[in-house]
Design a protein around this motif. Structure first.
Motif, PDB file in Angstrom:
ATOM      1  N   VAL A  53     -27.140 -73.347 -10.295  1.00 57.76           N
ATOM      2  CA  VAL A  53     -25.837 -72.870  -9.821  1.00 57.76           C
ATOM      3  C   VAL A  53     -25.612 -73.294  -8.377  1.00 57.76           C
ATOM      4  CG1 VAL A  53     -24.481 -70.806  -9.302  1.00 57.76           C
ATOM      5  CG2 VAL A  53     -25.756 -70.958 -11.458  1.00 57.76           C
ATOM      6  N   ALA A  54     -26.640 -73.170  -7.549  1.00 54.07           N
ATOM      7  CA  ALA A  54     -26.511 -73.584  -6.147  1.00 54.07           C
ATOM      8  C   ALA A  54     -26.156 -75.060  -6.043  1.00 54.07           C
ATOM      9  CB  ALA A  54     -27.817 -73.298  -5.399  1.00 54.07           C
ATOM     10  N   GLY A  55     -26.764 -75.889  -6.881  1.00 52.88           N
ATOM     11  CA  GLY A  55     -26.462 -77.309  -6.863  1.00 52.88           C
ATOM     12  C   GLY A  55     -25.012 -77.592  -7.214  1.00 52.88           C
ATOM     13  N   ILE A  56     -24.479 -76.845  -8.179  1.00 51.61           N
ATOM     14  CA  ILE A  56     -23.082 -77.018  -8.574  1.00 51.61           C
ATOM     15  C   ILE A  56     -22.147 -76.579  -7.446  1.00 51.61           C
ATOM     16  CG2 ILE A  56     -21.304 -76.237 -10.193  1.00 51.61           C
ATOM     17  CD1 ILE A  56     -23.587 -76.011 -12.287  1.00 51.61           C
ATOM     18  N   ILE A  57     -22.500 -75.494  -6.761  1.00 51.75           N
ATOM     19  CA  ILE A  57     -21.686 -75.026  -5.639  1.00 51.75           C
ATOM     20  C   ILE A  57     -21.642 -76.080  -4.536  1.00 51.75           C
ATOM     21  CG2 ILE A  57     -21.527 -73.312  -3.786  1.00 51.75           C
ATOM     22  CD1 ILE A  57     -22.695 -71.268  -5.789  1.00 51.75           C
ATOM     23  N   LEU A  58     -22.783 -76.701  -4.233  1.00 47.72           N
ATOM     24  CA  LEU A  58     -22.800 -77.736  -3.197  1.00 47.72           C
ATOM     25  C   LEU A  58     -21.950 -78.941  -3.602  1.00 47.72           C
ATOM     26  CD1 LEU A  58     -24.999 -76.010  -1.880  1.00 47.72           C
ATOM     27  CD2 LEU A  58     -26.256 -78.118  -1.410  1.00 47.72           C
ATOM     28  N   LYS A  59     -22.002 -79.338  -4.857  1.00 53.31           N
ATOM     29  CA  LYS A  59     -21.171 -80.447  -5.324  1.00 53.31           C
ATOM     30  C   LYS A  59     -19.686 -80.097  -5.188  1.00 53.31           C
ATOM     31  CE  LYS A  59     -22.491 -82.666  -8.957  1.00 53.31           C
ATOM     32  NZ  LYS A  59     -22.779 -83.025 -10.383  1.00 53.31           N
ATOM     33  N   HIS A  60     -19.348 -78.843  -5.508  1.00 52.88           N
ATOM     34  CA  HIS A  60     -17.970 -78.357  -5.367  1.00 52.88           C
ATOM     35  C   HIS A  60     -17.500 -78.499  -3.918  1.00 52.88           C
ATOM     36  CE1 HIS A  60     -14.670 -75.335  -5.611  1.00 52.88           C
ATOM     37  NE2 HIS A  60     -15.139 -74.954  -4.439  1.00 52.88           N
ATOM     38  N   ILE A  61     -18.373 -78.137  -2.975  1.00 50.96           N
ATOM     39  CA  ILE A  61     -17.995 -78.202  -1.556  1.00 50.96           C
ATOM     40  C   ILE A  61     -17.877 -79.653  -1.094  1.00 50.96           C
ATOM     41  CG2 ILE A  61     -18.714 -77.612   0.795  1.00 50.96           C
ATOM     42  CD1 ILE A  61     -20.158 -75.169  -0.447  1.00 50.96           C
ATOM     43  N   ARG A  62     -18.841 -80.478  -1.457  1.00 44.20           N
ATOM     44  CA  ARG A  62     -18.806 -81.887  -1.033  1.00 44.20           C
ATOM     45  C   ARG A  62     -17.534 -82.575  -1.497  1.00 44.20           C
ATOM     46  NH1 ARG A  62     -24.087 -82.319  -3.012  1.00 44.20           N
ATOM     47  NH2 ARG A  62     -23.344 -83.729  -4.658  1.00 44.20           N
ATOM     48  N   ARG A  63     -17.116 -82.267  -2.727  1.00 43.99           N
ATOM     49  CA  ARG A  63     -15.933 -82.916  -3.288  1.00 43.99           C
ATOM     50  C   ARG A  63     -14.649 -82.160  -2.977  1.00 43.99           C
ATOM     51  NH1 ARG A  63     -18.267 -84.905  -9.237  1.00 43.99           N
ATOM     52  NH2 ARG A  63     -19.954 -86.184  -8.380  1.00 43.99           N
ATOM     53  N   ARG A  64     -14.789 -81.043  -2.251  1.00 45.41           N
ATOM     54  CA  ARG A  64     -13.651 -80.219  -1.847  1.00 45.41           C
ATOM     55  C   ARG A  64     -12.741 -79.921  -3.045  1.00 45.41           C
ATOM     56  NH1 ARG A  64     -13.633 -80.216   3.923  1.00 45.41           N
ATOM     57  NH2 ARG A  64     -11.447 -79.592   4.133  1.00 45.41           N
ATOM     58  N   ARG A  65     -13.353 -79.451  -4.091  1.00 41.54           N
ATOM     59  CA  ARG A  65     -12.623 -79.136  -5.311  1.00 41.54           C
ATOM     60  C   ARG A  65     -11.838 -77.831  -5.158  1.00 41.54           C
ATOM     61  NH1 ARG A  65     -17.323 -80.264  -9.874  1.00 41.54           N
ATOM     62  NH2 ARG A  65     -17.038 -82.530 -10.025  1.00 41.54           N
ATOM     63  N   GLN A  66     -10.762 -77.731  -5.898  1.00 42.12           N
ATOM     64  CA  GLN A  66      -9.990 -76.495  -5.897  1.00 42.12           C
ATOM     65  C   GLN A  66     -10.629 -75.441  -6.792  1.00 42.12           C
ATOM     66  OE1 GLN A  66      -5.890 -77.259  -6.866  1.00 42.12           O
ATOM     67  NE2 GLN A  66      -5.583 -78.638  -5.139  1.00 42.12           N
TER      68      GLN A  66
END
Length: 296
Positions: free
Chosen positions: A245-258
Motif C-alpha cells: 500500500v505504501a508503494g502505491i501511495i508513493l506512486k500516486h504522489i510521484r504522478r500527482r494523480r487525482q
C-alpha cells in the motif's frame, strides 16, 4: 480498517521530538523534499513514511502515543533515515500548527502532506452513541482539514502535494461503518473541491482509496459504546501488505494523480456504483444476510 491505532494513548499536547538527519546525501525520486505523514507511529502511515525516507525524503512522523512514536523515530534514525517526530492530536488545530512548525524548524520547508491518521469503527448506526459517531467523524474530517489548513501557506510556496487517505468504503456505503464511510467520503469530496478552488496555487490534491490491508496485531477500532475492539475478519487473500500500500501511495504522489483506488475490489465497486448501483446494493444486502460476520 486501515488507520493508525485509535486507542493508543490519550490525547496530549503536541510535543515535537527533533532528530537531525544524518550527514549523508539523500538520493531517490523524493530527494530534497520534506513530508509529513499523520498517524505514522504505526501501520500504513509508518510504512508510507519509511518508503518516503528510503526514496530520499525527510519525514516528520506523527502520532498520539508518545512511546510508540519514539520507538518508530528511533528505528528510522538508526537506519540512517532523515526523520523528526511530533506527538500531536490532529483534531486539535493548535497541535497541527506545532506539527507543521516541526517540519519547518527541522527541515526548512514542506513539500508533501499525507493525512493518514483517523479512527475506524464496527457498529450499526442504530446502536451507536452520538459521541462515538462524532469522534469517528471528527478524526476523519477535522483530522484532515486541520493539518492541511496549518500547512497550506508552506505547501503553496513549494507547489507541493497533498494526499488524503480515504477508503474503498467511501465509494459505496458499508454496513456497520456509517461514521467512517461518511468521513472518508467527505475527504474525497474535499480533495475535489480544493483541486478546483486552489488550482492557481499549483498544489496537487489527491485521494487514495485504500482497500483491505494487513494490520498491526494490536489494531483496534471503536464499537457502538466507544470501546476498542478488533477489526472485522478479512480473508488474508483479500489483503495487501502495508508495504504494498505504501508503494502505491508513493506512486500516486510521484504522478500527482487525482484519485487512486487500491485493489481489484475497489475498482469493481467504482464500476458497479457508477453504472449498476442497484446491483451493488443487492450484493451488500445479500452479504449482510449470508455473511454477517464480515461486518460484525
Amino acid at each position: 480498517m486501515f488507520d493508525t491505532n485509535p486507542m493508543a494513548g490519550t490525547l496530549l499536547t503536541a510535543s515535537p521530538t527533533l532528530s537531525r538527519p544524518p550527514a549523508v546525501v539523500r538520493t531517490g525520486p523524493f530527494a530534497g523534499q520534506v513530508a509529513i505523514v499523520t498517524g505514522s507511529e504505526s501501520g500504513i502511515g509508518r510504512e508510507t513514511a519509511r518508503a518516503l525516507c528510503e526514496n530520499g525524503a525527510a519525514v516528520v512522523l506523527n502520532g498520539r502515543n508518545a512511546e510508540r512514536l519514539e520507538q518508530t523515530r528511533l528505528a528510522f534514525a538508526q537506519a540512517g533515515l532523515a526523520v523528526a517526530s511530533c506527538q500531536a492530536d490532529v483534531t486539535d488545530y493548535a497541535d497541527c500548527e506545532r506539527l507543521i512548525d516541526t517540519a519547518i524548524r527541522e527541515f526548512g520547508q514542506l513539500n508533501i502532506l499525507i493525512t493518514n491518521a483517523s479512527i475506524s469503527m464496527r457498529a450499526y448506526f442504530a446502536d451507536m452513541q452520538p459521541e462515538v459517531f462524532r469522534q469517528v467523524l471528527d478524526s476523519n474530517v477535522y483530522g484532515t482539514v486541520y493539518p492541511l489548513k496549518a500547512a497550506l501557506p508552506h505547501l503553496t510556496k513549494t507547489r507541493g502535494s497533498v494526499t488524503f487517505i480515504s477508503s474503498i468504503s467511501a465509494l459505496n456505503g458499508m454496513p456497520s461503518g456509517s461514521a467512517y464511510c461518511a468521513g472518508k467520503a467527505a475527504v474525497a469530496n474535499l480533495a475535489h473541491t480544493l483541486r478546483l478552488e486552489l488550482d492557481h496555487t499549483g498544489i496537487h490534491f489527491g485521494v487514495v482509496h485504500i482497500g483491505f490491508t494487513q494490520n498491526d496485531a494490536d489494531k483496534r477500532v471503536l464499537d457502538a459504546a466507544g470501546r476498542p475492539v478488533p477489526i472485522a475478519h478479512r480473508p488474508p487473500r483479500w489483503q495487501k501488505s502495508q508495504g504494498q500500500v505504501a508503494g502505491i501511495i508513493l506512486k500516486h504522489i510521484r504522478r500527482r494523480r487525482q484519485r487512486t483506488v487500491i485493489s481489484a475490489l475497489g475498482r469493481l465497486i467504482v464500476l458497479i456504483h457508477t453504472y449498476l448501483p442497484r446491483l451493488g446494493d443487492w450484493v451488500v444486502l445479500t452479504t449482510i444476510r449470508r455473511l454477517r460476520h464480515f461486518y460484525e
